[in-house]
Scaffold this active site. Sequence first.
Site, PDB file in Angstrom:
ATOM      1  N   ASP A  89      -2.724  -1.310  10.435  1.00  0.00           N
ATOM      2  CA  ASP A  89      -2.848  -1.396   8.982  1.00  0.00           C
ATOM      3  C   ASP A  89      -3.453  -2.716   8.517  1.00  0.00           C
ATOM      4  O   ASP A  89      -3.808  -2.843   7.336  1.00  0.00           O
ATOM      5  CB  ASP A  89      -1.481  -1.228   8.310  1.00  0.00           C
ATOM      6  CG  ASP A  89      -0.984   0.208   8.334  1.00  0.00           C
ATOM      7  OD1 ASP A  89      -1.746   1.092   8.752  1.00  0.00           O
ATOM      8  OD2 ASP A  89       0.169   0.436   7.933  1.00  0.00           O
TER       9      ASP A  89
ATOM     10  N   LYS B 232       0.852  -1.197   0.000  1.00  0.00           N
ATOM     11  CA  LYS B 232       0.000   0.000   0.000  1.00  0.00           C
ATOM     12  C   LYS B 232       0.877   1.233   0.000  1.00  0.00           C
ATOM     13  O   LYS B 232       2.052   1.217   0.402  1.00  0.00           O
ATOM     14  CB  LYS B 232      -0.931   0.013   1.224  1.00  0.00           C
ATOM     15  CG  LYS B 232      -0.217   0.001   2.585  1.00  0.00           C
ATOM     16  CD  LYS B 232       0.256   1.335   3.099  1.00  0.00           C
ATOM     17  CE  LYS B 232       0.910   1.218   4.476  1.00  0.00           C
ATOM     18  NZ  LYS B 232       1.630   2.472   4.877  1.00  0.00           N
TER      19      LYS B 232
END
Length: 284
Positions: free
Chosen positions: A136, A11
């Site tokens: 996350d 990401k």
Amino acid sequence: MPALLLPAPAKLNLMLHITGQRADGYHELQTLFQLLDRGDDLEFSPTLDGRIELSPPLPDVADDDNLIIKAARLLKPYASANAGVAIQLHKRLPMGGGLGGGSSDAATALVALNHLWQCRLSEDQLAELGLSLGADVPVFVRGRSAWAEGVGERLTPVELPEHWFVVLQPGVSVNTARLFADTELTRNTPVSTIRSALAGAGHNDFEAVARKRYPEIELAFTRLAEFGQVRLSGSGASLFLTTQSDMAAQDLLRSILEQYPGYSGFTARGVNQSPLQRSLANTA
């Protein structure tokens, strides 16, 4: 079941604001998660001996601290007593790079073993387990590019332009805990909105302290500025630039590495749906 090979995508944080700090020490964030079509791969071979094995081991990371093994152990109470797995990790993302590698690996382990061990946990349940491993992890479990708030667990899926990115490592690994504890880290950025973030507003509050504490990051920002707008992902150390096509990204990466051969990097496309969920759907 046969072995299952699944991706653990990276990401980028297109922006990251720290808006406050809670009484328990955790920080309140606002960030825009862009998933990428590149990352690690994990191969899961189910066994009937009840054991959880990972190879190769990560350097200087004990099993009790390894997020992949911790994820598998979290799922064990929901599986049969003899459910086991041998996991082969194909590591491509740098550790301490701000690309979510460890969190994504953990999320892939949760999603894969929920399928292989037939635990039948919902996405919400898996995301809740993932949050106990790291802020996350839920975004990777849910598999959508997203606007995140809270400590990163309150997610709103968003549709982002699927640009191509050049991602670069300046040759240093960042200690995220160290930056969170830095007395010069901004912790009072005004609360923003999804609309402004999607319009391109925002910055990364980690950038100033990362550039000050890590000379390699500061030098990379200075060197790469001639190639376009350089941004930091997460707490770093990875930097990225945005392009409009695969060819443009490849050309830009080639130019950078020719001029600065000490750096490493890759190109990747931003995606709104995770390659993990697409790959798992193809196995059903």
